[in-house]
Design a protein around this motif. Structure first.
Motif, PDB file in Angstrom:
ATOM      1  N   GLN A  18       9.875  10.370 154.610  1.00 53.28           N
ATOM      2  CA  GLN A  18      11.055  10.737 153.834  1.00 53.28           C
ATOM      3  C   GLN A  18      12.137   9.674 153.993  1.00 53.28           C
ATOM      4  O   GLN A  18      12.286   9.112 155.073  1.00 53.28           O
ATOM      5  CB  GLN A  18      11.610  12.091 154.297  1.00 53.28           C
ATOM      6  N   PRO A  19      12.909   9.393 152.927  1.00 55.54           N
ATOM      7  CA  PRO A  19      14.000   8.426 153.072  1.00 55.54           C
ATOM      8  C   PRO A  19      15.065   8.957 154.026  1.00 55.54           C
ATOM      9  O   PRO A  19      15.227  10.161 154.189  1.00 55.54           O
ATOM     10  CB  PRO A  19      14.547   8.279 151.648  1.00 55.54           C
ATOM     11  N   LYS A  20      15.811   8.035 154.653  1.00 51.39           N
ATOM     12  CA  LYS A  20      16.852   8.403 155.614  1.00 51.39           C
ATOM     13  C   LYS A  20      18.162   8.764 154.924  1.00 51.39           C
ATOM     14  O   LYS A  20      19.158   8.995 155.571  1.00 51.39           O
ATOM     15  CB  LYS A  20      17.079   7.253 156.592  1.00 51.39           C
ATOM     16  N   TYR A  21      18.148   8.794 153.631  1.00 51.61           N
ATOM     17  CA  TYR A  21      19.334   9.126 152.853  1.00 51.61           C
ATOM     18  C   TYR A  21      18.936  10.174 151.829  1.00 51.61           C
ATOM     19  O   TYR A  21      17.764  10.365 151.523  1.00 51.61           O
ATOM     20  CB  TYR A  21      19.887   7.879 152.161  1.00 51.61           C
ATOM     21  N   GLN A  22      19.915  10.868 151.296  1.00 45.90           N
ATOM     22  CA  GLN A  22      19.646  11.873 150.278  1.00 45.90           C
ATOM     23  C   GLN A  22      19.755  11.213 148.908  1.00 45.90           C
ATOM     24  O   GLN A  22      20.837  10.772 148.503  1.00 45.90           O
ATOM     25  CB  GLN A  22      20.620  13.034 150.413  1.00 45.90           C
TER      26      GLN A  22
ATOM     27  N   VAL B 177      20.149  -1.568 149.500  1.00 44.23           N
ATOM     28  CA  VAL B 177      19.120  -0.835 150.238  1.00 44.23           C
ATOM     29  C   VAL B 177      19.447  -0.756 151.726  1.00 44.23           C
ATOM     30  O   VAL B 177      19.175   0.247 152.372  1.00 44.23           O
ATOM     31  CB  VAL B 177      17.725  -1.467 149.992  1.00 44.23           C
ATOM     32  N   ASP B 178      20.106  -1.782 152.253  1.00 41.46           N
ATOM     33  CA  ASP B 178      20.457  -1.769 153.683  1.00 41.46           C
ATOM     34  C   ASP B 178      21.713  -0.940 153.973  1.00 41.46           C
ATOM     35  O   ASP B 178      22.160  -0.856 155.112  1.00 41.46           O
ATOM     36  CB  ASP B 178      20.618  -3.194 154.214  1.00 41.46           C
TER      37      ASP B 178
ATOM     38  N   GLY C 115      17.792  -4.177 144.226  1.00 36.81           N
ATOM     39  CA  GLY C 115      17.790  -3.856 145.650  1.00 36.81           C
ATOM     40  C   GLY C 115      18.903  -2.906 146.027  1.00 36.81           C
ATOM     41  O   GLY C 115      19.478  -2.998 147.098  1.00 36.81           O
ATOM     42  N   SER C 116      19.204  -1.986 145.113  1.00 35.60           N
ATOM     43  CA  SER C 116      20.268  -1.005 145.365  1.00 35.60           C
ATOM     44  C   SER C 116      19.693   0.404 145.271  1.00 35.60           C
ATOM     45  O   SER C 116      18.551   0.594 144.856  1.00 35.60           O
ATOM     46  CB  SER C 116      21.409  -1.196 144.363  1.00 35.60           C
ATOM     47  N   ARG C 117      20.507   1.363 145.658  1.00 38.22           N
ATOM     48  CA  ARG C 117      20.078   2.765 145.560  1.00 38.22           C
ATOM     49  C   ARG C 117      21.308   3.650 145.443  1.00 38.22           C
ATOM     50  O   ARG C 117      22.414   3.264 145.832  1.00 38.22           O
ATOM     51  CB  ARG C 117      19.253   3.162 146.776  1.00 38.22           C
TER      52      ARG C 117
END
Length: 139
Positions: A3-7, A87-88, A133-135
């Motif tokens: 699972q990703p570490k972010y929502q 992403v970072d 490279g963004s989210r």
């Protein structure tokens, strides 16, 4: 699959924020057009029409990029409680914002497929998220 570490942000939430931002951007472009079209009498066959279109394009970029590089949220994103980061987790820079903006336009061209891609991606990413490279993350 981990699972990703972010929502992540759902497609529906994205589209709602896009609607908010569209209203704001349309108002900005209307006022910016009013300021140059009437005094210069620009119409589609006018020699400066291509310059006028470039002017509107750059204003659109500056609208989004300013918000993305200064806090990561447009007013629509703020209203729907999410922001864009690299992403970072760091804030977007102007180069990343430029790539995101250009690919977002491309994402609309094939009937919005680049946006609807988020409905099938496990991390709800669009084409412009992946290319830049963004989210989007919930706040």
């Amino acid at each position: 699959m981990p699972q990703p570490k972010y929502q992540s942000v759902s497609l529906l939430r994205r589209l709602a924020a896009i609607l908010y931002d569209f209203v704001l951007l349309a108002t900005l472009l209307f006022l910016a057009s009013f300021a140059v079209v009437i005094p210069l009498k620009i119409y589609p066959e006018h020699p400066l029409f291509i310059v006028y279109q470039g002017y509107l394009f750059m204003l659109s970029f500056l609208f989004f990029a300013w918000f993305w590089t200064h806090g990561g949220q447009t007013l629509g994103m703020k209203s729907w409680k999410f922001k864009v980061t690299r992403v970072d987790g760091s804030e977007l820079n102007w180069k990343t914002a430029w790539v995101r903006f250009l690919i977002a336009i491309v994402s609309w061209m094939p009937c919005g497929l680049g946006y609807f891609w988020a409905a099938f991606d496990p991390e709800n990413r669009t084409w412009h998220d992946m290319a830049s490279g963004s989210r989007l993350t919930r706040t």
